[in-house]
Design a protein around this motif. Structure first.
Motif, PDB file in Angstrom:
ATOM      1  N   PHE A  28       0.823  -1.206   0.000  1.00  0.00           N
ATOM      2  CA  PHE A  28       0.000   0.000   0.000  1.00  0.00           C
ATOM      3  C   PHE A  28       0.860   1.261   0.000  1.00  0.00           C
ATOM      4  CE2 PHE A  28      -3.094  -3.069   1.538  1.00  0.00           C
ATOM      5  CZ  PHE A  28      -4.252  -2.666   0.901  1.00  0.00           C
ATOM      6  N   THR A  29       0.299   2.322  -0.628  1.00  0.00           N
ATOM      7  CA  THR A  29       0.904   3.648  -0.678  1.00  0.00           C
ATOM      8  C   THR A  29      -0.066   4.640  -0.047  1.00  0.00           C
ATOM      9  OG1 THR A  29       2.106   3.132  -2.713  1.00  0.00           O
ATOM     10  CG2 THR A  29       1.800   5.459  -2.182  1.00  0.00           C
ATOM     11  N   SER A  30       0.434   5.539   0.761  1.00  0.00           N
ATOM     12  CA  SER A  30      -0.426   6.531   1.428  1.00  0.00           C
ATOM     13  C   SER A  30      -0.802   7.658   0.478  1.00  0.00           C
ATOM     14  CB  SER A  30       0.284   7.101   2.654  1.00  0.00           C
ATOM     15  OG  SER A  30       0.519   6.093   3.613  1.00  0.00           O
ATOM     16  N   SER A  31      -2.040   8.147   0.599  1.00  0.00           N
ATOM     17  CA  SER A  31      -2.503   9.252  -0.240  1.00  0.00           C
ATOM     18  C   SER A  31      -3.776   9.834   0.377  1.00  0.00           C
ATOM     19  CB  SER A  31      -2.750   8.779  -1.671  1.00  0.00           C
ATOM     20  OG  SER A  31      -3.081   9.868  -2.509  1.00  0.00           O
ATOM     21  N   ARG A  32      -4.566  10.525  -0.456  1.00  0.00           N
ATOM     22  CA  ARG A  32      -5.847  11.091  -0.045  1.00  0.00           C
ATOM     23  C   ARG A  32      -6.861  10.864  -1.160  1.00  0.00           C
ATOM     24  NH1 ARG A  32      -5.982  15.802   3.357  1.00  0.00           N
ATOM     25  NH2 ARG A  32      -6.706  17.116   1.660  1.00  0.00           N
ATOM     26  N   ALA A  33      -8.136  10.845  -0.790  1.00  0.00           N
ATOM     27  CA  ALA A  33      -9.203  10.633  -1.769  1.00  0.00           C
ATOM     28  C   ALA A  33     -10.387  11.517  -1.445  1.00  0.00           C
ATOM     29  CB  ALA A  33      -9.627   9.167  -1.789  1.00  0.00           C
ATOM     30  N   THR A  34     -11.125  11.871  -2.491  1.00  0.00           N
ATOM     31  CA  THR A  34     -12.371  12.595  -2.338  1.00  0.00           C
ATOM     32  C   THR A  34     -13.374  11.980  -3.316  1.00  0.00           C
ATOM     33  OG1 THR A  34     -13.394  14.783  -2.306  1.00  0.00           O
ATOM     34  CG2 THR A  34     -11.730  14.391  -4.008  1.00  0.00           C
ATOM     35  N   TYR A  35     -14.497  12.633  -3.555  1.00  0.00           N
ATOM     36  CA  TYR A  35     -15.514  12.105  -4.456  1.00  0.00           C
ATOM     37  C   TYR A  35     -16.098  13.248  -5.288  1.00  0.00           C
ATOM     38  CZ  TYR A  35     -18.883  13.939  -1.056  1.00  0.00           C
ATOM     39  OH  TYR A  35     -19.596  14.755  -0.225  1.00  0.00           O
ATOM     40  N   TYR A  36     -16.784  12.875  -6.363  1.00  0.00           N
ATOM     41  CA  TYR A  36     -17.422  13.867  -7.210  1.00  0.00           C
ATOM     42  C   TYR A  36     -18.933  13.649  -7.196  1.00  0.00           C
ATOM     43  CZ  TYR A  36     -17.260  10.003 -10.639  1.00  0.00           C
ATOM     44  OH  TYR A  36     -17.365   8.795 -11.268  1.00  0.00           O
ATOM     45  N   GLY A  37     -19.666  14.665  -7.576  1.00  0.00           N
ATOM     46  CA  GLY A  37     -21.114  14.565  -7.619  1.00  0.00           C
ATOM     47  C   GLY A  37     -21.585  13.760  -8.813  1.00  0.00           C
ATOM     48  N   SER A  38     -22.626  12.964  -8.607  1.00  0.00           N
ATOM     49  CA  SER A  38     -23.213  12.165  -9.680  1.00  0.00           C
ATOM     50  C   SER A  38     -24.661  11.895  -9.321  1.00  0.00           C
ATOM     51  CB  SER A  38     -22.456  10.845  -9.851  1.00  0.00           C
ATOM     52  OG  SER A  38     -23.148   9.969 -10.722  1.00  0.00           O
ATOM     53  N   THR A  85      -8.212   5.364   6.210  1.00  0.00           N
ATOM     54  CA  THR A  85      -7.425   4.946   7.366  1.00  0.00           C
ATOM     55  C   THR A  85      -7.990   5.390   8.708  1.00  0.00           C
ATOM     56  OG1 THR A  85      -6.005   6.911   7.071  1.00  0.00           O
ATOM     57  CG2 THR A  85      -5.295   4.860   6.018  1.00  0.00           C
ATOM     58  N   ASN A  86      -9.180   6.017   8.695  1.00  0.00           N
ATOM     59  CA  ASN A  86      -9.811   6.415   9.955  1.00  0.00           C
ATOM     60  C   ASN A  86     -10.493   5.191  10.566  1.00  0.00           C
ATOM     61  OD1 ASN A  86     -11.741   7.310  11.894  1.00  0.00           O
ATOM     62  ND2 ASN A  86     -11.702   9.361  10.999  1.00  0.00           N
ATOM     63  N   PRO A  87      -9.991   4.655  11.694  1.00  0.00           N
ATOM     64  CA  PRO A  87     -10.546   3.413  12.233  1.00  0.00           C
ATOM     65  C   PRO A  87     -11.989   3.541  12.705  1.00  0.00           C
ATOM     66  CG  PRO A  87      -8.999   4.388  13.787  1.00  0.00           C
ATOM     67  CD  PRO A  87      -8.888   5.178  12.523  1.00  0.00           C
ATOM     68  N   ASP A  92     -12.447  -2.273   6.529  1.00  0.00           N
ATOM     69  CA  ASP A  92     -11.127  -2.898   6.406  1.00  0.00           C
ATOM     70  C   ASP A  92     -10.703  -3.063   4.954  1.00  0.00           C
ATOM     71  OD1 ASP A  92     -10.890  -3.114   9.163  1.00  0.00           O
ATOM     72  OD2 ASP A  92     -11.748  -5.140   9.212  1.00  0.00           O
ATOM     73  N   ASP A  93     -11.654  -3.387   4.076  1.00  0.00           N
ATOM     74  CA  ASP A  93     -11.309  -3.694   2.686  1.00  0.00           C
ATOM     75  C   ASP A  93     -11.366  -2.488   1.768  1.00  0.00           C
ATOM     76  OD1 ASP A  93     -10.913  -6.379   3.310  1.00  0.00           O
ATOM     77  OD2 ASP A  93     -13.031  -6.864   2.979  1.00  0.00           O
ATOM     78  N   GLY A  94     -12.183  -1.494   2.100  1.00  0.00           N
ATOM     79  CA  GLY A  94     -12.310  -0.333   1.242  1.00  0.00           C
ATOM     80  C   GLY A  94     -13.022  -0.663  -0.060  1.00  0.00           C
ATOM     81  N   ALA A  95     -12.572  -0.043  -1.160  1.00  0.00           N
ATOM     82  CA  ALA A  95     -13.219  -0.203  -2.470  1.00  0.00           C
ATOM     83  C   ALA A  95     -12.201  -0.635  -3.516  1.00  0.00           C
ATOM     84  CB  ALA A  95     -13.873   1.108  -2.899  1.00  0.00           C
ATOM     85  N   ALA A 131     -19.329  13.411   4.898  1.00  0.00           N
ATOM     86  CA  ALA A 131     -19.230  14.732   5.527  1.00  0.00           C
ATOM     87  C   ALA A 131     -17.788  15.213   5.603  1.00  0.00           C
ATOM     88  CB  ALA A 131     -19.844  14.691   6.925  1.00  0.00           C
ATOM     89  N   TYR A 132     -16.845  14.294   5.616  1.00  0.00           N
ATOM     90  CA  TYR A 132     -15.436  14.677   5.635  1.00  0.00           C
ATOM     91  C   TYR A 132     -15.015  15.298   4.310  1.00  0.00           C
ATOM     92  CZ  TYR A 132     -13.975  12.656  10.103  1.00  0.00           C
ATOM     93  OH  TYR A 132     -13.792  12.413  11.437  1.00  0.00           O
ATOM     94  N   GLY A 133     -15.540  14.786   3.204  1.00  0.00           N
ATOM     95  CA  GLY A 133     -15.199  15.321   1.885  1.00  0.00           C
ATOM     96  C   GLY A 133     -13.894  14.790   1.332  1.00  0.00           C
ATOM     97  N   VAL A 134     -12.828  14.891   2.111  1.00  0.00           N
ATOM     98  CA  VAL A 134     -11.508  14.367   1.742  1.00  0.00           C
ATOM     99  C   VAL A 134     -11.014  13.500   2.889  1.00  0.00           C
ATOM    100  CG1 VAL A 134      -9.138  14.924   1.109  1.00  0.00           C
ATOM    101  CG2 VAL A 134     -10.993  16.403   0.344  1.00  0.00           C
ATOM    102  N   VAL A 135     -10.507  12.313   2.574  1.00  0.00           N
ATOM    103  CA  VAL A 135     -10.037  11.399   3.618  1.00  0.00           C
ATOM    104  C   VAL A 135      -8.644  10.880   3.268  1.00  0.00           C
ATOM    105  CG1 VAL A 135     -12.323  10.647   4.382  1.00  0.00           C
ATOM    106  CG2 VAL A 135     -11.199   9.458   2.481  1.00  0.00           C
TER     107      VAL A 135
END
Length: 250
Positions: A28-38, A85-87, A92-95, A131-135
């Motif tokens: 695994f590599t650390s990063s950040r993710a957000t989402y877009y409207g659909s 990564t917020n417990p 555990d598996d994510g997407a 609600a976080y928007g970016v994680v």
């Protein structure tokens, strides 16, 4: 051989019905993710990879736009496991997602469809995560495995017979990238390179007037190799037709 209009409609339906199965190999590599409207939580048919409807519905709409992982379009169709990564809120598996678009955010590598973003959360906690928007996330590339599909290619809707041919590459399995496409020029007895127009779309002006045989340069764990399609594009091709290359990547 090409698909009829009726078969093309069935093909698009199957894209929605069949899930993407994945196996993982990398760390695994650390990063950040957000989402877009659909409006329907799926992907977008106008993504930078050129996938069209396939890019909206593949993998049940669990798709993402990426920034540096786009790699000038070579990264289109790659699969990744992404988990936050917020417990307190994160599963555990994510997407498991498919790259179908390019997008930049606030130091993010992934801009996920709402469906994919919701899968990052534990059961019943998706709204809290939204609600976080970016994680903060960690990700790794995983192998794509498509049930009942070989590598396929579609004559892009922007093609104009007989003067301009563009194709888009679909169902690239394994941890493989398509890095080049060539077609056979019978009158010169040589392979002629196509241009990567953008994303997974390759094009060529003034293609040969006869049926067109393609080969694909594949980059994977075994390095670079050329594989040739056993199905040729017929001489009187039409935009929107989809062809099975008969190539099974692993």
């Amino acid at each position: 051989m090409g698909f009829t209009i009726e078969k093309q409609m069935v093909f698009l339906g199957l894209v929605v019905l069949f899930p993407l199965l994945c196996t993982s190999q990398n760390t695994f590599t650390s990063s950040r993710a957000t989402y877009y409207g659909s409006p329907d939580c799926y992907g977008t048919p106008s993504g930078a990879c050129g996938f069209g409807e396939y890019g909206r519905t593949v993998n049940y709409g669990n798709v993402a736009g990426v920034s540096r992982l786009y790699r000038n379009g070579t990264g289109c169709g790659a699969c990744y496991q992404v988990r936050c990564t917020n417990p307190q809120y994160c599963s555990d598996d994510g997407a498991n997602i498919v790259v179908t678009d390019y997008g930049e955010g606030d130091r993010t590598d992934f801009i996920l469809s709402p469906r994919a973003y919701a899968k990052l959360a534990k059961a019943n906690l998706a709204l809290e995560l939204f609600a976080y928007g970016v994680v903060d996330v960690e990700y790794r590339r995983i192998s794509c495995k498509y049930s009942d599909y070989n590598l396929m290619f579609k004559v892009h809707e922007h093609s104009r017979y007989p003067h301009y041919l563009a194709i888009v590459i679909l169902y690239v399995a394994g941890q493989n990238d398509i890095t080049a496409v060539e077609l056979w020029q019978e009158d010169y007895k040589e392979w002629r390179p196509m241009r990567r127009a953008y994303g997974a779309v390759f094009d060529l002006a003034n293609p040969p007037p006869d049926s067109i045989t393609l080969r694909f340069q594949v980059s994977g764990s075994a390095g670079y190799t050329w594989v040739q399609s056993n199905n040729a594009i017929p001489s009187y091709w039409k935009a929107g037709a989809v062809y099975d290359s008969t190539i099974q990547l692993t």
